[in-house]
Design an enzyme around this catalytic site. Structure first.
Site, mmCIF file in Angstrom:
data_model
loop_
_atom_site.group_PDB
_atom_site.id
_atom_site.type_symbol
_atom_site.label_atom_id
_atom_site.label_comp_id
_atom_site.label_asym_id
_atom_site.label_seq_id
_atom_site.Cartn_x
_atom_site.Cartn_y
_atom_site.Cartn_z
ATOM 1 N N ARG A 184 0.254 11.178 4.568
ATOM 2 C CA ARG A 184 0.745 12.450 5.100
ATOM 3 C C ARG A 184 1.213 12.389 6.558
ATOM 4 O O ARG A 184 2.259 12.959 6.882
ATOM 5 C CB ARG A 184 -0.291 13.548 4.903
ATOM 6 N N TYR A 202 4.988 13.576 6.697
ATOM 7 C CA TYR A 202 5.172 14.963 7.147
ATOM 8 C C TYR A 202 4.770 15.200 8.585
ATOM 9 O O TYR A 202 4.720 16.346 9.029
ATOM 10 C CB TYR A 202 4.331 15.909 6.287
ATOM 11 N N CYS A 238 1.922 -2.913 9.161
ATOM 12 C CA CYS A 238 3.088 -3.430 9.902
ATOM 13 C C CYS A 238 4.399 -2.786 9.453
ATOM 14 O O CYS A 238 5.419 -3.452 9.273
ATOM 15 C CB CYS A 238 3.176 -4.952 9.823
ATOM 16 N N GLU A 239 4.357 -1.500 9.244
ATOM 17 C CA GLU A 239 5.546 -0.686 8.976
ATOM 18 C C GLU A 239 5.644 0.316 10.119
ATOM 19 O O GLU A 239 4.622 0.743 10.662
ATOM 20 C CB GLU A 239 5.411 0.080 7.654
ATOM 21 N N TYR A 292 -5.204 15.757 -1.090
ATOM 22 C CA TYR A 292 -3.859 15.201 -0.912
ATOM 23 C C TYR A 292 -3.920 13.731 -0.502
ATOM 24 O O TYR A 292 -3.122 12.923 -0.941
ATOM 25 C CB TYR A 292 -3.052 15.990 0.118
#
Length: 127
Positions: free
Chosen positions: A21, A25, A51-52, A80
């Site tokens: 999340r 978002y 590592c993103e 969620y």
């Protein structure tokens, strides 16, 4: 933990695949030390190990100073977090803990690598 030119990073063993999340978002989840502390607050970036560029939980968040090995809790992650979790990057699903007041229980155990890979097969023509 990493100090990059005065900017402090807390690198968790939780990643965006566990709680997507904030990445999707820009959702806010309070991050607190698992143990009560009187440590002075400091501004840190709280990130995961995937590592993103999206593997970020919080930017310049004021939280009590911590040391390697300390545990944190994400508040209000709720259902969620669990339903949107994935095994992206070969990371097994984390356990789910239900908390009510001073009581808690593991309601889904941590997935093992064997459980995660059990449904996968290698085609015969790749062997």
């Amino acid at each position: 933990m990493k100090d990059s030119g005065g900017r402090i990073f807390y690198i968790l063993d939780a990643g965006m695949n566990d709680l997507i999340r904030p990445s999707f978002y820009d959702a806010y989840h309070e991050v607190i030390p698992a143990k009560i502390t009187t440590a002075k607050k400091q501004s840190v970036d709280i990130v995961g190990p995937v590592c993103e560029t999206g593997d970020v939980f919080a930017i310049r968040r004021e939280i009590p100073a911590m040391k390697p090995g300390d545990l944190v809790a994400f508040r209000t992650a709720g259902a969620y977090g669990a339903t949107m979790a994935s095994t992206y990057n070969s990371r097994p699903l984390i356990p789910e803990i239900l908390v009510k007041g001073d009581k808690f229980a593991v309601i889904r155990k941590r997935q093992s690598y064997d459980e995660m890979l059990k449904s996968e097969t290698i085609p015969g023509w790749l062997r």
